[in-house]
Design an enzyme around this catalytic site. Sequence first.
Site, PDB file in Angstrom:
ATOM      1  N   ASP A 174      -6.881  -1.580   1.179  1.00 37.22           N
ATOM      2  CA  ASP A 174      -7.358  -0.503   2.035  1.00 37.22           C
ATOM      3  C   ASP A 174      -8.161  -1.120   3.174  1.00 37.22           C
ATOM      4  O   ASP A 174      -9.155  -1.817   2.924  1.00 37.22           O
ATOM      5  CB  ASP A 174      -8.234   0.458   1.224  1.00 37.22           C
ATOM      6  CG  ASP A 174      -8.641   1.689   2.021  1.00 37.22           C
ATOM      7  OD1 ASP A 174      -7.924   2.040   2.967  1.00 37.22           O
ATOM      8  OD2 ASP A 174      -9.681   2.285   1.694  1.00 37.22           O
ATOM      9  N   ASP A 228     -10.057  -0.189   6.876  1.00 39.35           N
ATOM     10  CA  ASP A 228     -10.535   0.887   7.738  1.00 39.35           C
ATOM     11  C   ASP A 228     -11.358   0.323   8.884  1.00 39.35           C
ATOM     12  O   ASP A 228     -12.069  -0.674   8.727  1.00 39.35           O
ATOM     13  CB  ASP A 228     -11.417   1.868   6.959  1.00 39.35           C
ATOM     14  CG  ASP A 228     -10.622   2.746   6.013  1.00 39.35           C
ATOM     15  OD1 ASP A 228      -9.581   3.277   6.437  1.00 39.35           O
ATOM     16  OD2 ASP A 228     -11.030   2.885   4.851  1.00 39.35           O
ATOM     17  N   ARG A 231       0.839  -1.200   0.000  1.00 41.94           N
ATOM     18  CA  ARG A 231       0.000   0.000   0.000  1.00 41.94           C
ATOM     19  C   ARG A 231       0.874   1.251   0.000  1.00 41.94           C
ATOM     20  O   ARG A 231       1.783   1.383   0.817  1.00 41.94           O
ATOM     21  CB  ARG A 231      -0.907  -0.002   1.231  1.00 41.94           C
ATOM     22  CG  ARG A 231      -1.645   1.323   1.500  1.00 41.94           C
ATOM     23  CD  ARG A 231      -2.750   1.573   0.484  1.00 41.94           C
ATOM     24  NE  ARG A 231      -3.344   2.885   0.655  1.00 41.94           N
ATOM     25  CZ  ARG A 231      -4.397   3.147   1.442  1.00 41.94           C
ATOM     26  NH1 ARG A 231      -4.960   2.173   2.130  1.00 41.94           N
ATOM     27  NH2 ARG A 231      -4.896   4.365   1.517  1.00 41.94           N
ATOM     28  N   ARG A 265      -5.275   1.583  -4.836  1.00 35.97           N
ATOM     29  CA  ARG A 265      -4.539   0.968  -3.734  1.00 35.97           C
ATOM     30  C   ARG A 265      -4.611  -0.549  -3.825  1.00 35.97           C
ATOM     31  O   ARG A 265      -5.627  -1.102  -4.254  1.00 35.97           O
ATOM     32  CB  ARG A 265      -5.085   1.453  -2.397  1.00 35.97           C
ATOM     33  CG  ARG A 265      -6.516   1.072  -2.106  1.00 35.97           C
ATOM     34  CD  ARG A 265      -7.244   2.110  -1.314  1.00 35.97           C
ATOM     35  NE  ARG A 265      -7.597   3.266  -2.097  1.00 35.97           N
ATOM     36  CZ  ARG A 265      -8.349   4.270  -1.644  1.00 35.97           C
ATOM     37  NH1 ARG A 265      -8.811   4.249  -0.422  1.00 35.97           N
ATOM     38  NH2 ARG A 265      -8.628   5.294  -2.418  1.00 35.97           N
TER      39      ARG A 265
END
Length: 281
Positions: free
Chosen positions: A213, A215, A201, A210
């Site tokens: 990812d 989160d 990344r 990317r």
Amino acid sequence: MDQIRIDNLQIFAHHGVYQEENEKGQNFYVNAVLETDTMPAGILDDLALSTNYGEVCRFLDGFVREHTYKLIETVAEKAAEALLLTFPLVRRVTLEVRKPEAPIPLPFASVSVRITRGWHKVYLSCGSNMGDRRRHLEEAVQELRADDKCRVLQVSDWIETPPYGGVEQDDFLNGAIEADTLYTPQKLLLKLHEIEQAHGRERKVHWGPRTLDLDILLYEDYILYSKDLILPHIDMHNRRFVLEPLMQIAPYAEHPVLRKSVRQLFEEEQVREGCERPHVE
């Protein structure tokens, strides 16, 4: 949550700042409150469905005796974590370590440290639009499974979605993960960044392409605003590619700020977008 309590478990061990304490040892007393669901064991009268407090006592005795730390803060921290990793039915533990023989040249009964540690329910989003997208996502899940401080409970389908944010790039595969973790929010974020970096990344273009990812969407009902982390995720309620897979595994999880379920947020986003459901691989 139900509780199993252990009071004043006496353990002779070798913890202390001073060398004499490490060499001679002294008596410590441990109090533990284990938060767990005792109903199945209580209804069926079956110890296999509960946490055996005798085994917990033996475990704590062995752990505290076999290790040497300077601080009782460390004794409590390490023992609580080890207990949570060893006894899967224990959701949370409050552990107090008392030191009645501490080298204090004044009259006193005891000094102690009491902490509460436990598993936290979290929901994560994951996405990729570079290279072998599916491999990046599936390996990220496996890397979380391999971490003993994370328990992956559910993983959504991988859903193909157009890019978000106006940057021209390839479509994404996105998904959602439900997990329990012993990490604090900040330490969990660092763990996710480690996994992202292992997959190459690079953070060059905001909302850009990317390889991976990851989160944090929800961390129980925590509300947090810091330089590096905002909880719940600041824009999750506007992102269909986040809500669609999250709806599969946690439709009734609640956004602690908006006080709406994931299902409600998803339905509102559908109305705003007025678009068809994305393709599911």
